[in-house]
Design an enzyme around this catalytic site. Structure first.
Site, PDB file in Angstrom:
ATOM      1  CB  SER A 101      -0.947  -0.047   1.195  1.00  0.00           C
ATOM      2  OG  SER A 101      -1.912   0.963   1.133  1.00  0.00           O
ATOM      3  CG  ASP A 243      -2.761   4.041  -1.575  1.00  0.00           C
ATOM      4  OD1 ASP A 243      -3.438   3.878  -2.615  1.00  0.00           O
ATOM      5  OD2 ASP A 243      -2.877   3.293  -0.583  1.00  0.00           O
ATOM      6  CG  ASP A 245      -2.857  -0.566  -2.432  1.00  0.00           C
ATOM      7  OD1 ASP A 245      -2.941   0.618  -2.047  1.00  0.00           O
ATOM      8  OD2 ASP A 245      -3.489  -1.498  -1.898  1.00  0.00           O
ATOM      9  CG  ASP A 247      -6.150   0.737  -0.955  1.00  0.00           C
ATOM     10  OD1 ASP A 247      -5.334   1.677  -0.848  1.00  0.00           O
ATOM     11  OD2 ASP A 247      -6.124  -0.274  -0.231  1.00  0.00           O
TER      12      ASP A 247
END
Length: 450
Positions: A101, A243, A245, A247
């Site tokens: 993340s 960010d 990843d 999400d």
């Protein structure tokens, strides 16, 4: 038995326990064994962000999955919510994302989605841990004729983009809208620009040249400073920072002011209520939400409830109470009408739609919520005793709470993904808020790093 899963999957430093090739292979084996169903061809989707360690972990997971007689479908670099979407639409048994993340490139992680695209409940994660640590996976292998195959899926990005565009109202258009995107050198670096360009926006893209080591490096949702500068310079209508990843999303208005997730949540809630799309007139927020969010929702006549920290907690509360909107101040918002998980690009599309529907700039829409001064200090810690069992910390917290009265609040909690204690204080003025936060942080540092 060991503990692998935190609040958002498994996470750690790449090439160190638990993020080693050996552990990834066993997690692949355990997941395949647990989700494998008789009577159909079992398959698991695997995607990743742009970290250099993703190649190593991807190959290990594929090896483990195939060794259990399950097919592995590799989709390459794709945002976490893209894997959730493909898992459901492809009717796969599970989906695995290799990502840490918003963490730096040295870290990596593994997140797992069930067949319907939701993150796994605690009991399923525990079942995977039990299989991994039982050390008997070698006894569960199928015969050589029943081994799984590995495939690369070439059109995954295109499928996901079509899905994203369906989340934008058909009656709206982004033609003539100038948007700056900060892709964090992460998983959105191709998907996000293509999606907004296909919807007609004039797009400027920053941090879209990943090299395996620059993901989240002074960019993205945690560092929107460069985005704010570019929005002002380009005289853009809005900026969106994702960010690593994909999400989470943090927005920047046309003046360069940064909008937190709470403010985005308030804007979207107000717009959805007007359109009759706010199911049960309810929004789910978290204990980390700014005091101002609760007050804003109250003034709009919208009900709200608090969930624990983490998108899984938010989604569980949303499902329990029948809410269609929920989220966190980190920019992790969930629009259950559109997706089963937090999706930064969908959040950006919903915010852009609110701007279009209201016919107002983002700076004007943001007035729906007054943000109380907030300060967050992260302290790396050597030990993690229950906060309530540390008298020095509890005394410091009570002293500050007494001083703030009803004009603020304190939250001290451990990170679910890092060896860190988070001290968050909200107060009536920036000066008082900072003073109180540093006071508690100093005691936490002394107590937990003694």
């Amino acid at each position: 038995m060991g503990k692998l899963f935190g609040t958002d999957g498994i996470r750690g430093v790449a090439n160190e326990h638990p993020m080693t090739s050996e552990m990834a292979m066993n997690i692949g084996r355990a997941t395949a064994h647990l989700f494998k169903k008789k009577g159909h061809v079992p398959k698991i989707i695997i995607g990743k962000d742009t970290r250099i360690s993703g190649y190593m972990l991807e190959n290990a997971l594929v090896s483990g999955i195939c060794s259990m007689g399950v097919h592995a479908i590799m989709v390459g670099v794709l945002p976490t919510p893209g894997i959730a979407f493909l898992t459901g639409s492809m009717r796969a048994d599970a989906g695995i994302v290799i990502s840490a993340s918003h963490n730096p490139f040295q870290d990596n992680g593994i997140k797992i989605f069930g067949s319907e695209g939701f993150k796994l409940p605690d009991e399923t994660e525990t079942a995977i841990e039990e299989i991994v640590f039982a050390n008997n996976l070698h006894t569960l292998h199928p015969s050589p004729s029943e081994l799984g195959k590995a495939y690369r899926m070439e059109d995954a990005r295109g499928r996901y983009i079509v899905f994203l565009k369906h989340a934008f109202p058909k009656e709206c258009s982004l033609e003539g809208t100038r948007i700056v995107l900060d892709c964090s050198n992460g998983a959105t670096y191709r998907v996000a620009p293509e999606t907004f360009m296909e919807l007609g926006a004039e797009v400027t893209t920053l941090f879209d040249e990943p090299n395996g080591k620059n993901i989240n490096l002074q960019c993205g949702s945690q560092h929107p400073e460069a985005l704010a500068t570019e929005v002002r310079k380009a005289k853009a209508d809005v900026g969106f920072a994702f960010d690593g990843d994909g999400d989470r999303m943090i927005a920047v208005d046309e003046t360069g002011a940064v909008m937190s997730g709470d403010r985005i949540l308030a804007i979207c809630a107000a717009s959805m209520k007007k359109q009759g799309l706010l199911t049960n007139n309810l929004v789910v927020r978290t204990v980390m939400s700014n005091i101002g969010l609760g007050l804003a929702l109250e003034s709009l006549g919208i009900d709200s409830v608090m969930a624990g920290v983490g998108d899984r907690c938010v989604i569980e509360e949303m499902q329990t109470r029948g809410a269609s909107l929920g989220g966190e101040d980190s920019g992790h918002l969930i629009f259950l009408r559109h997706h089963t998980t937090g999706d930064g690009i969908i959040t950006a599309l919903q915010l852009a739609a609110a701007m279009k529907n209201e016919g107002k700039p983002l700076s004007e829409l943001a007035k729906v919520m007054k943000v109380f001064p907030q300060m967050l200090i992260n302290i790396n810690v050597k030990s993690r005793p229950e906060i309530e069992t540390a008298p020095e910390i509890m005394t410091a917290i009570r002293d500050v709470e007494r001083r703030l009265g009803g004009q603020g609040r304190v939250l001290v909690r451990y990170s679910g993904t890092q060896n860190m204690c988070r001290v968050m204080v909200e107060g009536p003025t920036p000066e008082e808020t900072e003073r109180c936060c540093r006071e508690i942080a100093e005691v936490v540092d002394k107590t937990l790093n003694a």
